[in-house]
Write a protein that holds these residues in place. Structure first.
Motif, PDB file in Angstrom:
ATOM      1  N   ARG A  70       1.320  88.981  47.969  1.00  0.00           N
ATOM      2  CA  ARG A  70       1.296  89.738  46.706  1.00  0.00           C
ATOM      3  C   ARG A  70       0.690  88.903  45.579  1.00  0.00           C
ATOM      4  NH1 ARG A  70       7.241  92.712  46.155  1.00  0.00           N
ATOM      5  NH2 ARG A  70       6.826  94.480  47.560  1.00  0.00           N
ATOM      6  N   SER A  71       0.998  87.621  45.571  1.00  0.00           N
ATOM      7  CA  SER A  71       0.524  86.753  44.483  1.00  0.00           C
ATOM      8  C   SER A  71      -0.989  86.608  44.486  1.00  0.00           C
ATOM      9  CB  SER A  71       1.176  85.374  44.586  1.00  0.00           C
ATOM     10  OG  SER A  71       0.704  84.665  45.725  1.00  0.00           O
ATOM     11  N   GLU A  72      -1.629  86.834  45.648  1.00  0.00           N
ATOM     12  CA  GLU A  72      -3.074  86.653  45.763  1.00  0.00           C
ATOM     13  C   GLU A  72      -3.853  87.944  45.500  1.00  0.00           C
ATOM     14  OE1 GLU A  72      -4.752  83.841  46.225  1.00  0.00           O
ATOM     15  OE2 GLU A  72      -2.909  82.643  46.286  1.00  0.00           O
TER      16      GLU A  72
ATOM     17  N   LYS B 206      -3.444  93.921  40.830  1.00  0.00           N
ATOM     18  CA  LYS B 206      -2.151  94.399  41.332  1.00  0.00           C
ATOM     19  C   LYS B 206      -1.850  95.827  40.905  1.00  0.00           C
ATOM     20  CE  LYS B 206      -0.005  89.815  41.653  1.00  0.00           C
ATOM     21  NZ  LYS B 206      -1.268  89.090  41.448  1.00  0.00           N
ATOM     22  N   LYS B 207      -2.239  96.184  39.696  1.00  0.00           N
ATOM     23  CA  LYS B 207      -1.941  97.524  39.194  1.00  0.00           C
ATOM     24  C   LYS B 207      -2.678  98.573  40.018  1.00  0.00           C
ATOM     25  CE  LYS B 207      -1.779 100.297  34.965  1.00  0.00           C
ATOM     26  NZ  LYS B 207      -2.059 100.301  33.491  1.00  0.00           N
TER      27      LYS B 207
ATOM     28  N   ASP C  27       0.009  98.886  51.134  1.00  0.00           N
ATOM     29  CA  ASP C  27       1.370  99.374  51.374  1.00  0.00           C
ATOM     30  C   ASP C  27       2.110  98.448  52.346  1.00  0.00           C
ATOM     31  OD1 ASP C  27       3.403 101.348  50.901  1.00  0.00           O
ATOM     32  OD2 ASP C  27       3.078 102.074  52.942  1.00  0.00           O
ATOM     33  N   LEU C  28       1.371  97.654  53.121  1.00  0.00           N
ATOM     34  CA  LEU C  28       1.997  96.708  54.044  1.00  0.00           C
ATOM     35  C   LEU C  28       2.754  95.608  53.308  1.00  0.00           C
ATOM     36  CD1 LEU C  28      -0.759  96.202  56.782  1.00  0.00           C
ATOM     37  CD2 LEU C  28       1.222  97.715  56.827  1.00  0.00           C
ATOM     38  N   LEU C  29       2.491  95.446  52.013  1.00  0.00           N
ATOM     39  CA  LEU C  29       3.181  94.430  51.224  1.00  0.00           C
ATOM     40  C   LEU C  29       4.453  94.978  50.599  1.00  0.00           C
ATOM     41  CD1 LEU C  29       0.170  92.639  49.486  1.00  0.00           C
ATOM     42  CD2 LEU C  29       1.274  92.137  51.674  1.00  0.00           C
TER      43      LEU C  29
END
Length: 269
Positions: free
Chosen positions: A186-188, A192-193, A240-242
């Motif tokens: 997620r951090s990479e 993100k939005k 969605d896998l995250l």
């Protein structure tokens, strides 16, 4: 007199069998992010011999199958690890002490009606073959910095918990993904939005642990971890896998992606 002789003979036989067990030296490492690891004692309760870690958490100890190793230090909660075949075959052992951060107790795993447990699901995912010589233990803040002498509160290397749910050497595979991989990936994410990925607080990102997991389980070179993450999160990646509930599916994807990544990147090493 006969009773005494019988007890003596039984004890002698037991002692002889114990001495005949062949033990091999293994190289071990204890990993705790950002902590001093020197001076942790590892005691083999089966052979009654021990070892001590160096400044980097490394140690060497002689073991046999099913030997019970006790890890003891003033600043850590005591943990016990049973030696398995994977440790003997690789002659390596890695013990991870991971601070718990918002670990979900129950996660609904949606992919292919999988259960979220390693033994049940890894067999269904042929591309994912996790290393079994690594032992992960979840520890909280007070367990890292406090002294615990309560033997009943020891973190154990369980094969099944109270509900019969199979775990990975102390932590369920779902929790390993939740704590190590999902925050890292997620951090990479750049946007993100747009991807629908929430921001990740810096303290929740276990970069060292997550990177090490990718190196150990998917053979990603240490200096290419971030490159691999970008490779996975390409234009076709399903973000969605995250989200929680897709942990096993994410592991399966990472395993498949790691093979193509290593094949295409070999010429650049």
């Amino acid at each position: 007199m006969k009773i005494f002789l019988s007890i003596f003979m039984i004890f002698t036989c037991f002692l002889t069998v114990s001495q005949e067990i062949k033990r091999e030296n293994i190289v071990g490492k204890i990993i705790v992010e950002g902590s001093d690891l020197e001076g942790i004692t590892i005691f083999n309760t089966s052979s009654q011999k021990g070892a001590v870690t160096d400044a980097k958490g490394n140690f060497i100890i002689s073991v046999a199958l099913n030997d019970l190793l006790e890890f003891r230090a003033l600043e850590y909660q005591s943990i016990n690890v049973k030696v398995n075949n994977a440790v003997l075959e690789s002659k390596r052992m890695r013990v991870y002490l991971i601070e718990k951060m918002n670990v979900l107790q129950e996660v609904v795993v949606t992919y292919k009606e999988l259960s979220g447990t390693l033994v049940a699901d890894a067999n269904k995912l042929e591309s994912f073959n996790p290393k079994q010589n690594a032992f992960y233990f979840g520890i909280s803040n007070d367990e890292i910095y406090g002294l615990s002498d309560d033997s009943q509160s020891q973190i154990r290397n369980l094969e099944k918990n109270e509900q019969g749910k199979t775990t990975v050497n102390g932590l369920d595979v779902v929790n390993i993904v939740d704590m190590l991989l999902i925050p890292l990936f997620r951090s990479e994410v750049k946007n993100k939005k747009a991807a629908g990925v929430p921001e990740v607080p810096a303290e929740h990102i276990k970069y060292y642990f997550g990177s090490d997991y990718l190196v150990e389980n998917f053979s990603i070179p240490e200096h290419r971890v971030e490159e691999f993450i970008r490779y996975v999160e390409d234009d076709t990646f399903d973000f969605d896998l995250l989200n929680y509930g897709h942990e096993i599916e994410l592991l399966d994807l990472l395993s498949r992606k790691s093979k193509t990544f290593l094949d295409t990147q070999t010429g650049f090493d």
